[in-house]
Enzyme design. Structure first.
Site, PDB file in Angstrom:
ATOM      1  N   ALA A  96      -8.233 -22.037   9.534  1.00 30.31           N
ATOM      2  CA  ALA A  96      -9.273 -21.160  10.089  1.00 30.31           C
ATOM      3  C   ALA A  96      -9.846 -20.258   9.012  1.00 30.31           C
ATOM      4  CB  ALA A  96      -8.682 -20.319  11.218  1.00 30.31           C
ATOM      5  N   LYS A 127     -16.236 -17.872  12.312  1.00 26.49           N
ATOM      6  CA  LYS A 127     -16.475 -18.882  13.356  1.00 26.49           C
ATOM      7  C   LYS A 127     -15.416 -18.874  14.459  1.00 26.49           C
ATOM      8  CE  LYS A 127     -16.369 -23.431  12.333  1.00 26.49           C
ATOM      9  NZ  LYS A 127     -16.984 -24.669  11.837  1.00 26.49           N
ATOM     10  N   ALA A 146     -16.877  19.379  53.965  1.00 27.71           N
ATOM     11  CA  ALA A 146     -17.990  18.787  53.210  1.00 27.71           C
ATOM     12  C   ALA A 146     -18.686  19.839  52.364  1.00 27.71           C
ATOM     13  CB  ALA A 146     -18.978  18.143  54.177  1.00 27.71           C
ATOM     14  N   ASN A 155     -19.300 -26.477  15.151  1.00 30.14           N
ATOM     15  CA  ASN A 155     -19.916 -26.109  13.885  1.00 30.14           C
ATOM     16  C   ASN A 155     -21.121 -25.197  14.059  1.00 30.14           C
ATOM     17  OD1 ASN A 155     -18.182 -27.554  12.069  1.00 30.14           O
ATOM     18  ND2 ASN A 155     -19.069 -29.409  12.917  1.00 30.14           N
ATOM     19  N   ARG A 158     -23.040 -22.542   9.693  1.00 29.68           N
ATOM     20  CA  ARG A 158     -24.013 -23.035  10.674  1.00 29.68           C
ATOM     21  C   ARG A 158     -24.017 -22.257  11.998  1.00 29.68           C
ATOM     22  NH1 ARG A 158     -22.396 -29.190  10.504  1.00 29.68           N
ATOM     23  NH2 ARG A 158     -20.578 -28.307   9.468  1.00 29.68           N
ATOM     24  N   GLY A 176     -15.058 -38.180   8.785  1.00 27.72           N
ATOM     25  CA  GLY A 176     -14.367 -39.093   7.880  1.00 27.72           C
ATOM     26  C   GLY A 176     -14.071 -40.396   8.606  1.00 27.72           C
ATOM     27  N   LYS A 209     -11.089   5.383  37.829  1.00 26.58           N
ATOM     28  CA  LYS A 209     -10.491   5.199  36.498  1.00 26.58           C
ATOM     29  C   LYS A 209      -9.117   5.823  36.497  1.00 26.58           C
ATOM     30  CE  LYS A 209      -9.996   7.906  33.334  1.00 26.58           C
ATOM     31  NZ  LYS A 209     -10.104   9.069  32.474  1.00 26.58           N
ATOM     32  N   GLY A 236     -11.320 -26.667   0.197  1.00 28.30           N
ATOM     33  CA  GLY A 236     -11.065 -27.890   0.950  1.00 28.30           C
ATOM     34  C   GLY A 236      -9.826 -27.817   1.839  1.00 28.30           C
ATOM     35  N   ASN A 252      -8.876   9.768  53.442  1.00 30.78           N
ATOM     36  CA  ASN A 252     -10.288   9.434  53.640  1.00 30.78           C
ATOM     37  C   ASN A 252     -11.165  10.236  52.686  1.00 30.78           C
ATOM     38  OD1 ASN A 252     -12.217   8.005  55.725  1.00 30.78           O
ATOM     39  ND2 ASN A 252     -13.117   9.973  55.150  1.00 30.78           N
TER      40      ASN A 252
HETATM   41  C1  UD1 Z   1     -12.720 -32.704   8.107  1.00 31.18           C
HETATM   42  C2  UD1 Z   1     -12.087 -33.978   7.578  1.00 31.18           C
HETATM   43  C3  UD1 Z   1     -12.830 -35.181   8.153  1.00 31.18           C
HETATM   44  C4  UD1 Z   1     -12.782 -35.129   9.666  1.00 31.18           C
HETATM   45  C5  UD1 Z   1     -13.317 -33.795  10.169  1.00 31.18           C
HETATM   46  C6  UD1 Z   1     -13.070 -33.658  11.647  1.00 31.18           C
HETATM   47  C7  UD1 Z   1     -11.284 -33.443   5.359  1.00 31.18           C
HETATM   48  C8  UD1 Z   1     -11.541 -33.579   3.895  1.00 31.18           C
HETATM   49  N1  UD1 Z   1     -12.187 -33.987   6.155  1.00 31.18           N
HETATM   50  O1  UD1 Z   1     -14.039 -32.680   7.605  1.00 31.18           O
HETATM   51  O2  UD1 Z   1     -12.228 -36.372   7.706  1.00 31.18           O
HETATM   52  O3  UD1 Z   1     -13.542 -36.191  10.200  1.00 31.18           O
HETATM   53  O4  UD1 Z   1     -12.659 -32.692   9.525  1.00 31.18           O
HETATM   54  O5  UD1 Z   1     -13.656 -32.496  12.142  1.00 31.18           O
HETATM   55  O6  UD1 Z   1     -10.284 -32.884   5.716  1.00 31.18           O
HETATM   56  N2  UD1 Z   1     -11.061 -25.159   6.210  1.00 31.18           N
HETATM   57  C9  UD1 Z   1     -10.338 -24.175   5.588  1.00 31.18           C
HETATM   58  N3  UD1 Z   1     -10.389 -24.098   4.234  1.00 31.18           N
HETATM   59  C10 UD1 Z   1     -11.123 -24.952   3.471  1.00 31.18           C
HETATM   60  C11 UD1 Z   1     -11.856 -25.955   4.137  1.00 31.18           C
HETATM   61  C12 UD1 Z   1     -11.798 -26.047   5.507  1.00 31.18           C
HETATM   62  O7  UD1 Z   1      -9.660 -23.386   6.227  1.00 31.18           O
HETATM   63  O8  UD1 Z   1     -11.100 -24.793   2.253  1.00 31.18           O
HETATM   64  C13 UD1 Z   1     -11.027 -25.247   7.678  1.00 31.18           C
HETATM   65  C14 UD1 Z   1     -12.359 -24.920   8.277  1.00 31.18           C
HETATM   66  O9  UD1 Z   1     -12.434 -23.547   8.590  1.00 31.18           O
HETATM   67  C15 UD1 Z   1     -12.370 -25.783   9.509  1.00 31.18           C
HETATM   68  C16 UD1 Z   1     -11.514 -26.971   9.134  1.00 31.18           C
HETATM   69  O10 UD1 Z   1     -10.736 -26.565   8.053  1.00 31.18           O
HETATM   70  O11 UD1 Z   1     -11.776 -25.143  10.600  1.00 31.18           O
HETATM   71  C17 UD1 Z   1     -12.316 -28.232   8.832  1.00 31.18           C
HETATM   72  O12 UD1 Z   1     -13.074 -28.025   7.675  1.00 31.18           O
HETATM   73  P1  UD1 Z   1     -14.487 -28.680   7.443  1.00 31.18           P
HETATM   74  O13 UD1 Z   1     -14.997 -28.271   6.115  1.00 31.18           O
HETATM   75  O14 UD1 Z   1     -15.368 -28.430   8.621  1.00 31.18           O
HETATM   76  O15 UD1 Z   1     -14.096 -30.226   7.383  1.00 31.18           O
HETATM   77  P2  UD1 Z   1     -15.058 -31.409   7.698  1.00 31.18           P
HETATM   78  O16 UD1 Z   1     -16.028 -31.571   6.601  1.00 31.18           O
HETATM   79  O17 UD1 Z   1     -15.566 -31.284   9.057  1.00 31.18           O
HETATM   80 CA    CA Z   2     -15.957 -29.510  10.644  1.00 32.02          CA
END
Ligand code: UD1
Ligand code: CA
Length: 452
Positions: A8, A21, A418, A223, A14, A135, A346, A76, A372
């Site tokens: 998270a 989010k 009253a 998203n 977006r 993916g 309250k 990532g 009352n």
């Molecule tokens: C990811 C998957 C993809 C899958 C999709 C499903 C990977 C590389 N790809 O892609 O195969 O189909 O989810 O929804 O895993 N997040 C972090 N830190 C980061 C990156 C992401 O906490 O550095 C969290 C985001 O907040 C989000 C979740 O991980 O809640 C998914 O990240 P996002 O970048 O949306 O992955 P996708 O590109 O959707």
């Molecule tokens: Ca996503």
């Protein structure tokens, strides 16, 4: 040991929002709260949230319900999991979930743990007619999963694959901890992909399987705000259907918003345009009519609530509330009360069978049974600096348009006439009148009207 990691840390660009989010609400509860509610329905020993963007807000909301790991830069999904790795138990299984996937049900999480029993990695997949930017799951000739390829890294053939990665997995902790270091950022987005672990595990001859979710919509990610709306509709329908099956009448379920943590008993009737948020319990045979907003309330049996707001309060059985009443601040209403239109309460405790039918404010008060209130009674509880308490004994009768200047006590069987402004205690059985005597001036009325 069973662990869960929830990612998270992302910003959610977006969403076009200053709020992180996962703090966007569905049925009054932040998305991350939905994920946690479902996680809490299955047994886990540890839940770790990986947070980054808006970490303060998320921590403030979840407090000590979970463990936190911090990802300061979003490099990532693989990198995000690396931040939580030190907190995992050395053995057991870890389910990986996303904070922006609020529809995933506890049955699915349980199923993943169980399915991974004899595997090192289980990937949850789905079949989408339009696989869009998900993916892709690549399988070999024997239908065994080979790898996951990100949309941006797909060749033409891979783009046509309809089986997608939901992003939800179950790992054997030992193997996850050992091999996560092998992920590199050698890809189109220069990110560390958790999805690379499929190939990495297979190269180490570990056991990997991909199983598909029963209901595709359960894995929908949020998203943007359209997705948020779609997720809300799906969850709303799921919750309402559950209650319909257990004996609740909805006049029009699309217009009735019941939170995940609300419980309803048999023969509850819910009209549209009502919102039950937070943790409510609504008792047997209670009817809630349009325009009601109820948050963190316990409502008894056979209560009628009409176009009213009730927050952080408790209501007994056979109480009539509204239209247009407002109960808040830990108000407790005993059985058989009548709280009518334009009444605000309250932090008030009201004994059974009392009546407060119109235009009244009762704050910081302890009221007995069978009391009352006339129309327009005000407990004057605030002097601009401090709040003071009003106490009213059983069977007391407070006339219309009375001000009770707190701190004050009105005794049992006491009557207040009253129009009185009362600033001294009224003993049991007495009557208090605090207003000027009336003077009638003969003929002056007619003279006044003729002059007009
Ligand atoms: C990811 C998957 C993809 C899958 C999709 C499903 C990977 C590389 N790809 O892609 O195969 O189909 O989810 O929804 O895993 N997040 C972090 N830190 C980061 C990156 C992401 O906490 O550095 C969290 C985001 O907040 C989000 C979740 O991980 O809640 C998914 O990240 P996002 O970048 O949306 O992955 P996708 O590109 O959707
Ligand atoms: Ca996503």
């Amino acid at each position: 040991m069973r662990n869960a990691i929830v990612l998270a840390a992302g910003k959610g660009t977006r969403m076009k929002s200053s709020l992180p989010k996962v703090m966007h609400k569905i049925l009054g509860q932040p998305m991350i709260g939905h994920v946690l509610t479902h996680l809490n329905e299955v047994h886990t020993d540890k839940n770790i949230m990986v947070i980054g963007h808006g970490a303060d807000l998320i921590q403030d909301y979840l407090k000590d319900q979970v463990l936190f790991a911090f990802q300061h830069e979003q490099k990532g999904t693989g990198h995000a999991v690396m931040q939580a790795i030190d907190q995992l138990d050395p053995t057991g299984d870890t389910v990986l979930l996303y904070g922006d996937c609020p529809c995933v049900q506890s049955e699915t999480i349980e199923w993943l743990f169980e399915s991974n029993k004899d595997f090192d990695l289980t990937v949850l997949t789905a079949f989408f007619f339009d696989p869009a930017k998900y993916g892709r799951i690549v399988r070999d000739k024997k239908q065994r999963v080979k790898k996951i390829v990100e949309y941006k890294d797909c060749n033409k053939a891979e783009l046509n694959i309809k089986e997608i990665n939901t992003g939800i997995y179950c790992f054997k902790n030992e193997k996850l901890i050992k091999h996560i270091k092998e992920i590199t950022d050698n890809n189109a987005q220069h990110e560390y992909y958790i999805t690379d672990l499929v190939e990495i595990f297979l190269n180490h001859e570990l056991k990997v399987q991909a199983i598909s979710v029963k209901d595709n919509e359960e894995v929908m990610g949020v998203n943007d705000r359209q997705d948020l709306l779609n997720a809300q509709r799906w969850i709303q329908k799921k919750i309402n259907n559950k209650w319909i099956d257990s004996g609740v009448t909805f006049i029009n379920p699309q217009g009735t918003y019941v939170s995940l943590e609300t419980t309803l008993e048999e023969d509850v009737v819910l009209y549209p345009n009502i919102y039950l948020e937070g943790k409510n319990h609504i008792g047997k045979g209670t009817t809630i009519r349009p325009g009601s907003f109820i948050v963190n309330a316990v409502i008894g049996d056979n209560v009628n609530i009409d176009a009213s707001r009730i927050t952080d309060s408790t209501v007994g059985n056979k109480v009539n509330i509204g239209p247009y009443a407002h109960l808040r601040g830990h108000t407790v209403i005993a059985d058989g009360n009548r709280i009518g239109n334009f009444v605000e309460m309250k932090n008030a405790q009201i004994g059974k069978d009392s009546r407060c039918a119109h235009l009244t404010y009762i704050g910081d008060a302890e009221v007995g049974e069978d009391v009352n209130f006339g129309c327009g009674v005000v407990t004057v509880n605030y002097d601009g600096k401090n709040k003071f308490k009003t106490k009213i004994g059983d069977h007391a009768f407070i006339g219309s348009n009375v001000n009770l200047i707190a701190p004050i006590e009105v005794g049992t069987n006491a009557v207040v006439a009253a129009g009185s402004t009362i600033d001294e205690d009224v003993p049991d059985n007495d009557m208090a009148i605090a207003r000027q005597r009336q003077v009638n001036k003969p003929g002056l009325g007619l003279k006044y009207i003729e002059k007009k």
